[in-house]
Design a protein around this motif. Sequence first.
Motif, PDB file in Angstrom:
ATOM      1  N   TYR A  18     -16.486  18.438  -7.248  1.00 13.70           N
ATOM      2  CA  TYR A  18     -16.487  18.798  -8.665  1.00 13.70           C
ATOM      3  C   TYR A  18     -16.676  17.519  -9.487  1.00 13.70           C
ATOM      4  O   TYR A  18     -16.504  16.412  -8.973  1.00 13.70           O
ATOM      5  CB  TYR A  18     -15.145  19.415  -9.066  1.00 13.70           C
ATOM      6  CG  TYR A  18     -14.852  20.784  -8.483  1.00 13.70           C
ATOM      7  CD1 TYR A  18     -15.138  21.931  -9.195  1.00 13.70           C
ATOM      8  CD2 TYR A  18     -14.250  20.918  -7.230  1.00 13.70           C
ATOM      9  CE1 TYR A  18     -14.849  23.202  -8.685  1.00 13.70           C
ATOM     10  CE2 TYR A  18     -13.951  22.176  -6.710  1.00 13.70           C
ATOM     11  CZ  TYR A  18     -14.259  23.308  -7.437  1.00 13.70           C
ATOM     12  OH  TYR A  18     -13.978  24.545  -6.932  1.00 13.70           O
ATOM     13  N   HIS A  19     -17.008  17.691 -10.755  1.00 14.75           N
ATOM     14  CA  HIS A  19     -17.013  16.558 -11.671  1.00 14.75           C
ATOM     15  C   HIS A  19     -16.094  16.812 -12.867  1.00 14.75           C
ATOM     16  O   HIS A  19     -15.211  16.037 -13.155  1.00 14.75           O
ATOM     17  CB  HIS A  19     -18.431  16.252 -12.181  1.00 14.75           C
ATOM     18  CG  HIS A  19     -19.332  15.705 -11.127  1.00 14.75           C
ATOM     19  ND1 HIS A  19     -19.984  16.494 -10.220  1.00 14.75           N
ATOM     20  CD2 HIS A  19     -19.675  14.418 -10.823  1.00 14.75           C
ATOM     21  CE1 HIS A  19     -20.700  15.728  -9.399  1.00 14.75           C
ATOM     22  NE2 HIS A  19     -20.528  14.469  -9.742  1.00 14.75           N
ATOM     23  N   ARG A  20     -16.369  17.939 -13.553  1.00 21.25           N
ATOM     24  CA  ARG A  20     -15.613  18.210 -14.781  1.00 21.25           C
ATOM     25  C   ARG A  20     -15.067  19.631 -14.781  1.00 21.25           C
ATOM     26  O   ARG A  20     -15.710  20.540 -14.250  1.00 21.25           O
ATOM     27  CB  ARG A  20     -16.534  18.072 -16.003  1.00 21.25           C
ATOM     28  CG  ARG A  20     -17.309  16.781 -16.066  1.00 21.25           C
ATOM     29  CD  ARG A  20     -17.914  16.614 -17.447  1.00 21.25           C
ATOM     30  NE  ARG A  20     -16.842  16.655 -18.453  1.00 21.25           N
ATOM     31  CZ  ARG A  20     -17.042  16.685 -19.758  1.00 21.25           C
ATOM     32  NH1 ARG A  20     -18.265  16.689 -20.239  1.00 21.25           N
ATOM     33  NH2 ARG A  20     -16.025  16.721 -20.596  1.00 21.25           N
ATOM     34  N   PHE A  75     -13.092  15.317  -7.013  1.00 22.01           N
ATOM     35  CA  PHE A  75     -13.747  15.170  -8.316  1.00 22.01           C
ATOM     36  C   PHE A  75     -14.381  13.794  -8.370  1.00 22.01           C
ATOM     37  O   PHE A  75     -13.760  12.822  -7.969  1.00 22.01           O
ATOM     38  CB  PHE A  75     -12.710  15.242  -9.452  1.00 22.01           C
ATOM     39  CG  PHE A  75     -12.235  16.628  -9.747  1.00 22.01           C
ATOM     40  CD1 PHE A  75     -12.823  17.365 -10.761  1.00 22.01           C
ATOM     41  CD2 PHE A  75     -11.205  17.196  -9.020  1.00 22.01           C
ATOM     42  CE1 PHE A  75     -12.388  18.651 -11.044  1.00 22.01           C
ATOM     43  CE2 PHE A  75     -10.764  18.478  -9.298  1.00 22.01           C
ATOM     44  CZ  PHE A  75     -11.362  19.213 -10.308  1.00 22.01           C
ATOM     45  N   ASP A  76     -15.582  13.680  -8.898  1.00 23.13           N
ATOM     46  CA  ASP A  76     -16.223  12.382  -9.045  1.00 23.13           C
ATOM     47  C   ASP A  76     -16.280  11.950 -10.513  1.00 23.13           C
ATOM     48  O   ASP A  76     -16.317  12.791 -11.417  1.00 23.13           O
ATOM     49  CB  ASP A  76     -17.669  12.439  -8.513  1.00 23.13           C
ATOM     50  CG  ASP A  76     -17.728  12.165  -7.002  1.00 23.13           C
ATOM     51  OD1 ASP A  76     -16.677  12.177  -6.350  1.00 23.13           O
ATOM     52  OD2 ASP A  76     -18.841  11.946  -6.496  1.00 23.13           O
ATOM     53  N   ASP A  77     -16.326  10.643 -10.691  1.00 20.63           N
ATOM     54  CA  ASP A  77     -16.640   9.948 -11.939  1.00 20.63           C
ATOM     55  C   ASP A  77     -15.408   9.530 -12.754  1.00 20.63           C
ATOM     56  O   ASP A  77     -15.337   8.413 -13.206  1.00 20.63           O
ATOM     57  CB  ASP A  77     -17.615  10.725 -12.849  1.00 20.63           C
ATOM     58  CG  ASP A  77     -18.963  10.931 -12.163  1.00 20.63           C
ATOM     59  OD1 ASP A  77     -19.238  10.204 -11.173  1.00 20.63           O
ATOM     60  OD2 ASP A  77     -19.726  11.802 -12.593  1.00 20.63           O
ATOM     61  N   GLY A  78     -14.452  10.458 -12.975  1.00 21.47           N
ATOM     62  CA  GLY A  78     -13.248  10.074 -13.735  1.00 21.47           C
ATOM     63  C   GLY A  78     -13.291  10.483 -15.189  1.00 21.47           C
ATOM     64  O   GLY A  78     -13.050   9.667 -16.086  1.00 21.47           O
ATOM     65  N   ALA A 211     -11.811   5.559  -5.157  1.00 19.98           N
ATOM     66  CA  ALA A 211     -12.709   4.670  -5.896  1.00 19.98           C
ATOM     67  C   ALA A 211     -14.153   5.186  -5.841  1.00 19.98           C
ATOM     68  O   ALA A 211     -14.565   5.817  -4.856  1.00 19.98           O
ATOM     69  CB  ALA A 211     -12.633   3.260  -5.311  1.00 19.98           C
ATOM     70  N   HIS A 212     -14.904   4.903  -6.885  1.00 18.44           N
ATOM     71  CA  HIS A 212     -16.274   5.417  -7.021  1.00 18.44           C
ATOM     72  C   HIS A 212     -17.173   4.316  -7.598  1.00 18.44           C
ATOM     73  O   HIS A 212     -18.056   4.604  -8.385  1.00 18.44           O
ATOM     74  CB  HIS A 212     -16.226   6.641  -7.945  1.00 18.44           C
ATOM     75  CG  HIS A 212     -17.454   7.502  -7.970  1.00 18.44           C
ATOM     76  ND1 HIS A 212     -18.131   7.892  -6.849  1.00 18.44           N
ATOM     77  CD2 HIS A 212     -18.118   8.066  -9.012  1.00 18.44           C
ATOM     78  CE1 HIS A 212     -19.162   8.671  -7.201  1.00 18.44           C
ATOM     79  NE2 HIS A 212     -19.182   8.777  -8.501  1.00 18.44           N
ATOM     80  N   SER A 213     -16.904   3.051  -7.211  1.00 19.17           N
ATOM     81  CA  SER A 213     -17.612   1.858  -7.690  1.00 19.17           C
ATOM     82  C   SER A 213     -17.161   1.445  -9.081  1.00 19.17           C
ATOM     83  O   SER A 213     -16.362   2.142  -9.712  1.00 19.17           O
ATOM     84  CB  SER A 213     -19.139   2.044  -7.692  1.00 19.17           C
ATOM     85  OG  SER A 213     -19.561   2.751  -8.861  1.00 19.17           O
ATOM     86  N   THR A 215     -19.599   0.383 -11.672  1.00 21.96           N
ATOM     87  CA  THR A 215     -20.552   0.803 -12.722  1.00 21.96           C
ATOM     88  C   THR A 215     -21.410   2.002 -12.321  1.00 21.96           C
ATOM     89  O   THR A 215     -22.397   2.302 -12.983  1.00 21.96           O
ATOM     90  CB  THR A 215     -21.497  -0.351 -13.119  1.00 21.96           C
ATOM     91  OG1 THR A 215     -22.410  -0.603 -12.022  1.00 21.96           O
ATOM     92  CG2 THR A 215     -20.742  -1.631 -13.430  1.00 21.96           C
ATOM     93  N   HIS A 216     -21.085   2.652 -11.235  1.00 21.94           N
ATOM     94  CA  HIS A 216     -21.822   3.838 -10.774  1.00 21.94           C
ATOM     95  C   HIS A 216     -23.310   3.546 -10.507  1.00 21.94           C
ATOM     96  O   HIS A 216     -24.215   4.257 -10.956  1.00 21.94           O
ATOM     97  CB  HIS A 216     -21.707   4.966 -11.813  1.00 21.94           C
ATOM     98  CG  HIS A 216     -21.839   6.341 -11.224  1.00 21.94           C
ATOM     99  ND1 HIS A 216     -23.069   6.895 -10.935  1.00 21.94           N
ATOM    100  CD2 HIS A 216     -20.925   7.264 -10.879  1.00 21.94           C
ATOM    101  CE1 HIS A 216     -22.874   8.111 -10.439  1.00 21.94           C
ATOM    102  NE2 HIS A 216     -21.588   8.354 -10.393  1.00 21.94           N
ATOM    103  N   PRO A 217     -23.611   2.493  -9.728  1.00 25.55           N
ATOM    104  CA  PRO A 217     -25.009   2.132  -9.471  1.00 25.55           C
ATOM    105  C   PRO A 217     -25.578   2.872  -8.263  1.00 25.55           C
ATOM    106  O   PRO A 217     -24.860   3.576  -7.560  1.00 25.55           O
ATOM    107  CB  PRO A 217     -24.901   0.643  -9.132  1.00 25.55           C
ATOM    108  CG  PRO A 217     -23.598   0.563  -8.394  1.00 25.55           C
ATOM    109  CD  PRO A 217     -22.681   1.581  -9.039  1.00 25.55           C
TER     110      PRO A 217
HETATM  111 ZN   LIG Z   1     -20.584   9.983  -9.651  1.00 21.64          ZN
END
Ligand SMILES: [Zn+2]
Length: 312
Positions: A18-20, A75-78, A211-213, A215-217
């Motif tokens: 999921y993301h949001r 969930f990704d991104d935060g 953790a997901h990096s 800067t999301h590169p």
């Molecule tokens: Zn992401």
Amino acid sequence: MLRRATASIRSQVVILMYHRVFEASSDPWELCVSPKHFGEHLELLRRHYQVLSLHELVRLLRDGQLPKRGVVLTFDDGYADNLWNARPLLEKYETPATVFITSGSIDSPTEFWWDGLQRTLLHPKTLPKHLQLSVQDRLYEWPVTSSEDRQRAYAAIHQILQPLKPSNRNQVMNDLLAWSEMDPMARSDYLPLATTELIQLAQSEFVDIGAHSVTHPLLAGMSQANQTAEIAGSRQKLEAILGCPVDTFSYPWGNLTSETVEIVKAAGFEIALTSDGKAVEVGANPFRLGRFGVGDWGREKFKQHLNSFFLA
Ligand SMILES: [Zn+2]
């Protein structure tokens, strides 16, 4: 036929991505699941599946013992809505989830660039008829009169911005915002988590932070040193904020090479997730576990998709 029958009773774990949890009016990448639908997903999962935390999965993989209908939520991104909309539902249904944070976006007053791009081009606002953009000394031009034009420009610019360094990308985003005469500050419901919110989210007994990096590169295109800075850097920052170990990672854009995997291992992570749609089986490489993206589906559609994930 025989293969299919065997597959349906194999021990498998499906990791959902999921993301949001948010009711969006425009969502080109299908990152949002409404709170109503998310509640329906959790209710179904609680009733018919064995929901595991990512750490339980690590342990079971190590022991070579997976359940038959295991599901892990991620969930990704935060996004801040992970605290405000997802956490209460995870607690209501007593369902664990891991939230992967882009550490460089914590406390950011601006939106993730893909959301900012969506806002400037796909928002129903009157725009100038033409868009001219200079990106790294190249001049691009798009007509943006119809909604089809806007969609086309959006997709093209997304592709141009994705591999850029953050500083170059920010420059283009600033030009775009100025061109569209939009407020450069984030929409209040598109904000990434602030530090205080992240701490609050992590306090839930049903939430783990990964953790997901920074800067999301696209990690695969970067030097080893830069990948290390992104991968180990995000871990360090999150551990400094939370005061506890962060040992799970998800690859931004699902983008990686075998070198990336080695860097993730060397940085001390125990498990890392891709975006390849495949279920986890005994013997799977813990640094390349696949996941399935979840859309804004109601109960029936979610059930159908989930069944298809297990047969994959
Ligand atoms: Zn992401």
